[in-house]
Design an enzyme around this catalytic site. Structure first.
Site, PDB file in Angstrom:
ATOM      1  CE  LYS A 240      29.298  48.026  52.341  1.00  0.00           C
ATOM      2  NZ  LYS A 240      28.529  46.752  52.454  1.00  0.00           N
TER       3      LYS A 240
ATOM      4  CG  ASP B 139      21.177  60.562  50.003  1.00  0.00           C
ATOM      5  OD1 ASP B 139      21.464  61.767  49.822  1.00  0.00           O
ATOM      6  OD2 ASP B 139      20.437  59.919  49.241  1.00  0.00           O
TER       7      ASP B 139
HETATM    8  O1  S5P Z   1      34.396  46.347  51.545  1.00  0.00           O
HETATM    9  C1  S5P Z   1      33.471  45.601  51.837  1.00  0.00           C
HETATM   10  C2  S5P Z   1      32.512  45.955  52.768  1.00  0.00           C
HETATM   11  C3  S5P Z   1      31.515  45.057  53.095  1.00  0.00           C
HETATM   12  S1  S5P Z   1      30.516  45.435  54.434  1.00  0.00           S
HETATM   13  N1  S5P Z   1      33.377  44.366  51.247  1.00  0.00           N
HETATM   14  C4  S5P Z   1      32.376  43.477  51.545  1.00  0.00           C
HETATM   15  O2  S5P Z   1      32.377  42.372  51.003  1.00  0.00           O
HETATM   16  N2  S5P Z   1      31.392  43.824  52.456  1.00  0.00           N
HETATM   17  C5  S5P Z   1      30.244  42.939  52.738  1.00  0.00           C
HETATM   18  O3  S5P Z   1      30.744  41.752  53.344  1.00  0.00           O
HETATM   19  C6  S5P Z   1      29.448  42.493  51.514  1.00  0.00           C
HETATM   20  O4  S5P Z   1      28.353  43.346  51.271  1.00  0.00           O
HETATM   21  C7  S5P Z   1      28.978  41.106  51.878  1.00  0.00           C
HETATM   22  O5  S5P Z   1      27.779  41.166  52.613  1.00  0.00           O
HETATM   23  C8  S5P Z   1      30.073  40.601  52.826  1.00  0.00           C
HETATM   24  C9  S5P Z   1      31.110  39.715  52.163  1.00  0.00           C
HETATM   25  O6  S5P Z   1      30.516  38.533  51.695  1.00  0.00           O
HETATM   26  P1  S5P Z   1      31.388  37.313  51.120  1.00  0.00           P
HETATM   27  O7  S5P Z   1      30.331  36.328  50.708  1.00  0.00           O
HETATM   28  O8  S5P Z   1      32.187  37.819  49.957  1.00  0.00           O
HETATM   29  O9  S5P Z   1      32.252  36.816  52.258  1.00  0.00           O
END
Ligand code: S5P
Length: 260
Positions: free
Chosen positions: A94, A97
């Site tokens: 992500k 910058d």
């Molecule tokens: O909007 C988002 C974008 C991302 S990339 N919401 C998220 O949860 N993520 C990522 O997806 C977050 O950083 C984590 O690595 C993963 C979700 O993890 P979980 O354990 O909640 O399924």
């Protein structure tokens, strides 16, 4: 509701970006639209789970800066496992910058993300310069980038005009931007992959703002091409069993979208 989707098999041939064709070809061959998010702090834990779950996923998503014991050996092993089990690697960096800064962060530092991650992602907040800068590093290596156009967390600001601007950034940079992190179908262009996190068979959320929908909802109602699952797999006593369950749920939902 979403428009009729092209099959993985068709996209593996017709999509314009070679990396997208590879991804859909893996999805078609392995019959999976599952991306596992391995948010571990130990390299050994990460590599062990990736070796076990690798056969069931099209993508493995990392947060490499969570590792407490990072060495370059980890990314070499990860690449070896990607080859062994035929999946792609997505570093969820992500970037967010100015161009000059993300250029250095993507190419260098301790992690050298561009050297091992097929896919990374970026916030559109700095403007299109973030895409040009990352593309300068990633394009010659055949890498791809996803725009974080929508988020799963409660109260997030990635909505409305912001999301629309992210879609435009993707549609006008298809030689490097291969799609979105999203919560809905944002573009009708089949070249752009929609990946959706915030997925759990048992809906709900966590205590820090995460919000979950089921694999079926993500795919049939929200138009996801790839479902991203973290703790639904990594946080249970039988992660391989869970991965198979998510793979099955995700793939049958996908097959359903083809029949409608
Ligand atoms: O909007 C988002 C974008 C991302 S990339 N919401 C998220 O949860 N993520 C990522 O997806 C977050 O950083 C984590 O690595 C993963 C979700 O993890 P979980 O354990 O909640 O399924």
């Amino acid at each position: 509701s979403i428009q009729k989707v092209m099959s993985h098999k068709e996209r593996a041939v017709k999509c314009c970006h070679p990396l997208v064709r590879s991804l859909y070809s893996i999805m078609n061959d392995k019959e999976t639209n599952l991306c596992m998010s391995v948010d571990f702090t130990s390299s050994e834990d990460l590599l062990q789970l990736v070796d076990k779950v690798g056969p069931h996923v099209c993508l493995v998503k990392t947060h490499i800066d969570m590792l407490e014991d990072f060495t370059t050996d980890v990314t070499q092993q990860l690449q070896r496992l990607a080859h062994k089990h035929n999946f792609l690697i997505f570093e969820d960096r992500k970037f967010g910058d100015i161009g000059k800064t993300v250029h250095t962060q993507y190419q260098g530092g301790m992690y050298k993300i561009s050297s091992w991650a097929h896919i990374t992602n970026a916030h559109p907040v700095p403007g299109p310069g973030i895409v040009s800068a990352l593309a300068e590093v990633g394009k010659p290596l055949g890498r791809g980038c996803l725009m974080v156009a929508e988020m799963s967390s409660s109260g997030n600001l990635a909505t409305g005009e912001y999301t629309k601007a992210a879609v435009k950034m993707a549609e006008t940079n298809k030689d490097f931007v291969i799609g979105f992190i999203s919560q809905s179908r944002l573009s009708a262009d089949p070249d752009l992959v929609h990946m959706t996190p915030g997925i759990k068979i048992q809906m709900g959320g966590d205590s820090l703002g995460q919000q979950y929908v089921t694999p079926k909802m993500a795919i049939t109602e929200r138009g996801a091409d790839v479902i991203i699952v973290g703790r639904g797999i990594t946080g249970v006593s039988d992660p391989v069993g869970a991965a198979k369950e998510y793979k099955q749920a995700g793939y049958s939902a996908y097959l359903n979208t083809l029949n409608h």
